[in-house]
Design a protein around this motif. Sequence first.
Motif, PDB file in Angstrom:
ATOM      1  N   SER A  66      13.805 -33.846  20.048  1.00  0.00           N
ATOM      2  CA  SER A  66      14.049 -32.592  20.769  1.00  0.00           C
ATOM      3  C   SER A  66      12.749 -31.874  21.106  1.00  0.00           C
ATOM      4  O   SER A  66      12.718 -31.047  22.021  1.00  0.00           O
ATOM      5  CB  SER A  66      14.960 -31.677  19.951  1.00  0.00           C
ATOM      6  OG  SER A  66      14.368 -31.368  18.703  1.00  0.00           O
ATOM      7  N   ASN A  90      12.092 -33.312  24.480  1.00  0.00           N
ATOM      8  CA  ASN A  90      13.119 -33.041  25.498  1.00  0.00           C
ATOM      9  C   ASN A  90      13.128 -31.591  25.956  1.00  0.00           C
ATOM     10  O   ASN A  90      13.517 -31.299  27.084  1.00  0.00           O
ATOM     11  CB  ASN A  90      14.503 -33.419  24.961  1.00  0.00           C
ATOM     12  CG  ASN A  90      14.597 -34.910  24.646  1.00  0.00           C
ATOM     13  OD1 ASN A  90      13.852 -35.717  25.215  1.00  0.00           O
ATOM     14  ND2 ASN A  90      15.500 -35.266  23.740  1.00  0.00           N
ATOM     15  N   ASN A  91      12.747 -30.674  25.102  1.00  0.00           N
ATOM     16  CA  ASN A  91      12.868 -29.252  25.421  1.00  0.00           C
ATOM     17  C   ASN A  91      11.610 -28.532  24.956  1.00  0.00           C
ATOM     18  O   ASN A  91      11.283 -28.531  23.765  1.00  0.00           O
ATOM     19  CB  ASN A  91      14.105 -28.668  24.750  1.00  0.00           C
ATOM     20  CG  ASN A  91      14.439 -27.278  25.265  1.00  0.00           C
ATOM     21  OD1 ASN A  91      13.616 -26.632  25.906  1.00  0.00           O
ATOM     22  ND2 ASN A  91      15.642 -26.817  24.985  1.00  0.00           N
ATOM     23  N   THR A 103      11.095 -25.451  24.739  1.00  0.00           N
ATOM     24  CA  THR A 103      11.367 -24.191  24.026  1.00  0.00           C
ATOM     25  C   THR A 103      11.963 -24.436  22.639  1.00  0.00           C
ATOM     26  O   THR A 103      12.473 -23.512  22.017  1.00  0.00           O
ATOM     27  CB  THR A 103      12.334 -23.316  24.836  1.00  0.00           C
ATOM     28  OG1 THR A 103      13.579 -24.019  25.013  1.00  0.00           O
ATOM     29  CG2 THR A 103      11.741 -22.963  26.185  1.00  0.00           C
ATOM     30  N   THR A 104      11.883 -25.676  22.167  1.00  0.00           N
ATOM     31  CA  THR A 104      12.411 -25.997  20.847  1.00  0.00           C
ATOM     32  C   THR A 104      11.455 -25.511  19.766  1.00  0.00           C
ATOM     33  O   THR A 104      10.225 -25.648  19.885  1.00  0.00           O
ATOM     34  CB  THR A 104      12.629 -27.511  20.704  1.00  0.00           C
ATOM     35  OG1 THR A 104      13.609 -27.923  21.651  1.00  0.00           O
ATOM     36  CG2 THR A 104      13.111 -27.865  19.307  1.00  0.00           C
TER      37      THR A 104
END
Length: 654
Positions: free
Chosen positions: A246, A249-250, A252-253
């Motif tokens: 993650s 993938n993101n 803002t994680t």
Amino acid sequence: MNKSFSDPTPQHPPRWADRLLSWLTPPDLLEELQGDLHEQFAQRVDQVGSWRVRWWYGLEALKVIRPYYLRRRVARLANRQKELLPKRRATTRPYYTSEYLSPSLLNPDMIRNYVKIAWRNLWKNKLFSLVNILSLSLSMAVGVILFTGLKATFDTDHFHPELNQLVRVLTQETKEGEQTKWATAPLPLATQLDNVSFVEKTVKVRLAGRHNLQTDKGDVPIDIKFSEPSFFDVFGFQLVSGTAQSLANNSTTLFLTKKTAEKIFGSTNVLGHTVRFENLGYFTVGGIIQDPPLETHLPIEAMLSISATEMLEKKGAIPTTSQDWGGFKSSAIYARLKSEGNLEKLNAKLQNYNRKLDKSNLQFLAQPLEDITPGKIAIKNNPNAGTSWEDVKTQLFIILSLTLLAAFNYISLALARAFSRAQEVGVRKTIGATRGQVIGQFLMESTLVALFALLFTVPCVIILAHYIPDMDDVTFSWDIALLVGLITYAVITGLVAGAFPSSLLSAFQPIQVLRKMQNIKLFRGVAVYKALIVVQFSVTIMFMILVVIVADYDRKNNAIISSTVPSNVLTLDLNGEKYQNLRNEISQLSQVETTLATNWYYEPIKMGKDSVTLNDKTLEINYVSIDPRTIETEGISLIAGQNFSENMPISTEQ
């Protein structure tokens, strides 16, 4: 006609049994032992019969066989053979003697006997034993604390898998002829290492420092690091919840450690919660990191995706260093090699990526992760590397000094009871104990006292560690190495403490001791004992003086601060808050004329330390942190140079 039949069984003991007795039993014991057996034989022959009593006699004769009887017999035969041989001058001490051979001091039976008698003596003198145990435990407590600290240092990062294949890339900066090693490296170098065949994986870590996480209860300063999913493949950090992917993938994680999540939310069940970091923006909790079981040079509180740095750099929230070879002081690069033997090949490969900047040249080298701790003073930007080798040596010296002090106290108490133990020594020597055996007995007692003191000390240290500054967060493993180290420390303490009393008491002559005790002058010419008393009291007085000096220094320092700082100046502790933010808020108050920041007042003992090179000489210096307003506000006059500029960039060093 009456016929008298005679019993065919002989009415005397077996001859082989009598021969065995005469062959093994010492002459001074043979007559008494054989007479008693013959008398019992005569009494039993009418009760149980001749055959049974002869079996009984034979068994009793066999019971006489003892190892020391056999050794005595062998020694006797050896002496007899020696008399038959031509006499010659002996050059070595004969192994066999006609006298009783004392068992070795390390004989298991002797050690068992030492332990049994030592336990009886300690139990008999409970008060004296308790005083000895408590005094030793107090002295050993500091040693145990230092041991656990050293264990935590050497355990650092030992929870990572394949530790011997992990390396950290260092940067060697050459500036104006001076070389400086940094524990960090520029991020663009990681892209180059990805193409190296013997490098299995690389990890980029960007150090963002502390940022305020805004909550309903106020701002909480959190240390932030940017990284990527390979971080959890290379290192031993485990995810309690969420997936490492993650992070890719993101952007803002947000990953939090369990300790950080509990500090902020009071729970670890916070996946999906959105938080805001001041100047950075909003992020969503996508994973919880298990707190590491041991110390680490790479402590984690919060982790953001490395891909988020590009976005934050564009916003101006963080410096633009992702593609800058000169911004190596705020990022780190790690790699896992395919085998440990590839370290030299990696160092050779890194020479191909040397960079020449405007004012300096950069070279790169690989450092095994195991070599990070104990820390190296020569490597800069390495705050969590743990204790340095110099500090390790200092701690070992302190442990040795405390062991000697503990021994001095035990020696004084042991010699105070010397007269009460003198008759015991006399009786032991009278019945055949050697001086070595007496020394072994006293050493066993002192060692038992030290081991009991250790059993009392360890639980107390574990409990008190929660109340000792900087000890509550120290993590180490209770493994065989630590237990063996503590037991060895206790045994050495016991041997050192018991060496002098055992040597002195074992020198008593049994005739003098048993005849007239008042004729014994125990401490006649014992200069060592007098020296021990002087040293013990001197060290105690030195510690007392040190405590007074530290207390007086603190009092005078507070008095100097109070006299230096005018009454209209209010001092505040930042407690992790950013000075710029706090200054902006305070400056809005009408009662505030000006603000300044410094660590000059609060931590004069914890000033920064660094080294400078001047005329080919390296000098260690202490420094404090101030802002430009401090010089003017405090009325400090500069003999040369000028004050710091108000707009001086953070990266500039002066």
